[in-house]
Design a protein around this motif. Structure first.
Motif, PDB file in Angstrom:
ATOM      1  N   ILE A  45       0.855  -1.183   0.000  1.00  0.00           N
ATOM      2  CA  ILE A  45       0.000   0.000   0.000  1.00  0.00           C
ATOM      3  C   ILE A  45       0.891   1.233   0.000  1.00  0.00           C
ATOM      4  O   ILE A  45       1.425   1.617   1.046  1.00  0.00           O
ATOM      5  N   PRO A  46       1.106   1.871  -1.159  1.00  0.00           N
ATOM      6  CA  PRO A  46       1.881   3.107  -1.180  1.00  0.00           C
ATOM      7  C   PRO A  46       1.113   4.235  -0.477  1.00  0.00           C
ATOM      8  O   PRO A  46      -0.096   4.385  -0.673  1.00  0.00           O
ATOM      9  N   LEU A  47       1.828   4.997   0.338  1.00  0.00           N
ATOM     10  CA  LEU A  47       1.217   6.114   1.058  1.00  0.00           C
ATOM     11  C   LEU A  47       1.641   7.454   0.486  1.00  0.00           C
ATOM     12  O   LEU A  47       0.868   8.422   0.514  1.00  0.00           O
ATOM     13  N   LYS A  48       2.864   7.515  -0.018  1.00  0.00           N
ATOM     14  CA  LYS A  48       3.383   8.752  -0.597  1.00  0.00           C
ATOM     15  C   LYS A  48       4.502   8.416  -1.560  1.00  0.00           C
ATOM     16  O   LYS A  48       5.343   7.566  -1.275  1.00  0.00           O
ATOM     17  N   GLY A  49       4.511   9.072  -2.720  1.00  0.00           N
ATOM     18  CA  GLY A  49       5.568   8.850  -3.692  1.00  0.00           C
ATOM     19  C   GLY A  49       5.152   7.905  -4.801  1.00  0.00           C
ATOM     20  O   GLY A  49       3.966   7.655  -5.026  1.00  0.00           O
ATOM     21  N   PRO A  70      -0.001   6.169  -4.678  1.00  0.00           N
ATOM     22  CA  PRO A  70      -0.912   6.323  -3.538  1.00  0.00           C
ATOM     23  C   PRO A  70      -2.363   6.310  -4.019  1.00  0.00           C
ATOM     24  O   PRO A  70      -2.683   6.897  -5.060  1.00  0.00           O
ATOM     25  N   GLY A  71      -3.215   5.624  -3.283  1.00  0.00           N
ATOM     26  CA  GLY A  71      -4.597   5.403  -3.724  1.00  0.00           C
ATOM     27  C   GLY A  71      -4.774   4.052  -4.376  1.00  0.00           C
ATOM     28  O   GLY A  71      -5.884   3.556  -4.507  1.00  0.00           O
ATOM     29  N   GLU A  72      -3.638   3.447  -4.784  1.00  0.00           N
ATOM     30  CA  GLU A  72      -3.667   2.101  -5.345  1.00  0.00           C
ATOM     31  C   GLU A  72      -3.199   1.094  -4.306  1.00  0.00           C
ATOM     32  O   GLU A  72      -2.516   1.435  -3.333  1.00  0.00           O
ATOM     33  N   HIS A 114      10.993  10.889  -1.486  1.00  0.00           N
ATOM     34  CA  HIS A 114      10.996   9.622  -0.759  1.00  0.00           C
ATOM     35  C   HIS A 114       9.681   8.870  -0.986  1.00  0.00           C
ATOM     36  O   HIS A 114       8.633   9.487  -1.196  1.00  0.00           O
ATOM     37  N   LEU A 115       9.757   7.567  -0.949  1.00  0.00           N
ATOM     38  CA  LEU A 115       8.598   6.685  -1.086  1.00  0.00           C
ATOM     39  C   LEU A 115       8.241   6.121   0.275  1.00  0.00           C
ATOM     40  O   LEU A 115       9.096   5.581   0.975  1.00  0.00           O
ATOM     41  N   SER A 116       6.972   6.264   0.655  1.00  0.00           N
ATOM     42  CA  SER A 116       6.473   5.709   1.913  1.00  0.00           C
ATOM     43  C   SER A 116       5.422   4.656   1.594  1.00  0.00           C
ATOM     44  O   SER A 116       4.505   4.910   0.793  1.00  0.00           O
ATOM     45  N   PHE A 160      -8.232   2.831  -5.708  1.00  0.00           N
ATOM     46  CA  PHE A 160      -9.405   2.998  -4.855  1.00  0.00           C
ATOM     47  C   PHE A 160      -9.638   4.490  -4.600  1.00  0.00           C
ATOM     48  O   PHE A 160      -8.711   5.215  -4.232  1.00  0.00           O
ATOM     49  N   ASP A 161     -10.873   4.922  -4.805  1.00  0.00           N
ATOM     50  CA  ASP A 161     -11.249   6.326  -4.652  1.00  0.00           C
ATOM     51  C   ASP A 161     -11.208   6.714  -3.174  1.00  0.00           C
ATOM     52  O   ASP A 161     -11.935   6.144  -2.353  1.00  0.00           O
TER      53      ASP A 161
END
Length: 239
Positions: A68-72, A89-91, A113-115, A137-138
């Protein structure tokens, strides 16, 4: 209801320079006999990856892996896909390792950076044919209501990604002072609740950003948001 609280600062931590990793459960060089797994949930890593860096090609087998990507920008490549697959993020990304896969994960950005969360769930079927999937996902569809991300491949539930385990992953974003009652899938399941951001209260326990609580032996529980909060639920059989 039975609970176990894991505060953010109690997690295992590894600083690899290019990778800052927080481990909710025993992983790599971090070992805690009281934190080996939560039911079928084996790994929950909270990773921050430097620009252009990542994990080189490495193998997995007989594990359900959810990212689950949160940022980046995450980029993924495996022996089922020659081209790099961006995951934003969102995917959410799933990979059933089954009989074996080789894959690479890198930060696709040159300056950010990737979180991300990486989650491993022990499957209920071994040596299956490897498979990969991802879905967007919306965010608006989880505002003060539950959004289901991942369910069992054996379950007829539209709109979710599928894994080989009787598990449910879901998210909710709660506004301040809002409450939500979570209903368990069965009495044999437990849910690991990760407070991604904000402040919530469950059963008298105050949970801040990255605090988590494992909940078992109940049919339902209620969350109250003391501040605007983003919450991840990982419900698994308590094997």
């Amino acid at each position: 209801m039975k609970t176990v609280v894991h505060k953010a600062e109690s997690r295992g931590f590894a600083n690899h320079g290019w990778l800052q990793a927080n481990h909710s459960f025993s992983f790599a060089n971090y070992y805690n006999p009281e934190k080996v797994q939560f039911g079928a949930l084996r790994v929950l890593n909270d990773d921050i990856i430097a620009p252009k860096m990542g994990f080189g090609t490495h193998p997995h087998n007989n594990m359900e892996i959810i990212t689950i990507p949160l940022k980046g920008v995450l980029k993924h490549r495996d022996n089922m896909h020659v081209e790099w697959q961006p995951v934003l993020p969102g995917e959410v990304q799933i990979m059933s390792a089954g009989t074996g896969v080789q894959h690479s994960e890198i930060n696709g950005s040159v300056d950010e950076h990737l979180s991300l969360f990486q989650i491993w769930i022990i499957p209920n079927k071994e040596n299956v044919k490897p498979r990969y999937d991802q879905k967007s996902f919306d965010v608006s569809e989880r505002k003060n209501k539950l959004q289901t991300l991942v369910t069992s491949i054996d379950e007829d539930f539209d709109g979710s990604l599928k894994i080989h385990q009787d598990a449910v992953l879901s998210r909710i974003d709660l506004d301040k002072d809002k409450s939500f009652t979570y209903n368990m899938k069965s009495k044999n399941h437990g849910v690991y609740v990760m407070n991604i951001h904000g402040e919530i209260e469950i059963d008298g326990n105050s949970l801040h950003t990255r605090d988590a609580i494992g909940i078992t032996e109940t049919e339902s529980f209620t969350i109250k948001a003391s501040d605007s909060s983003e919450i991840l639920f990982i419900e698994v059989p308590m094997i």
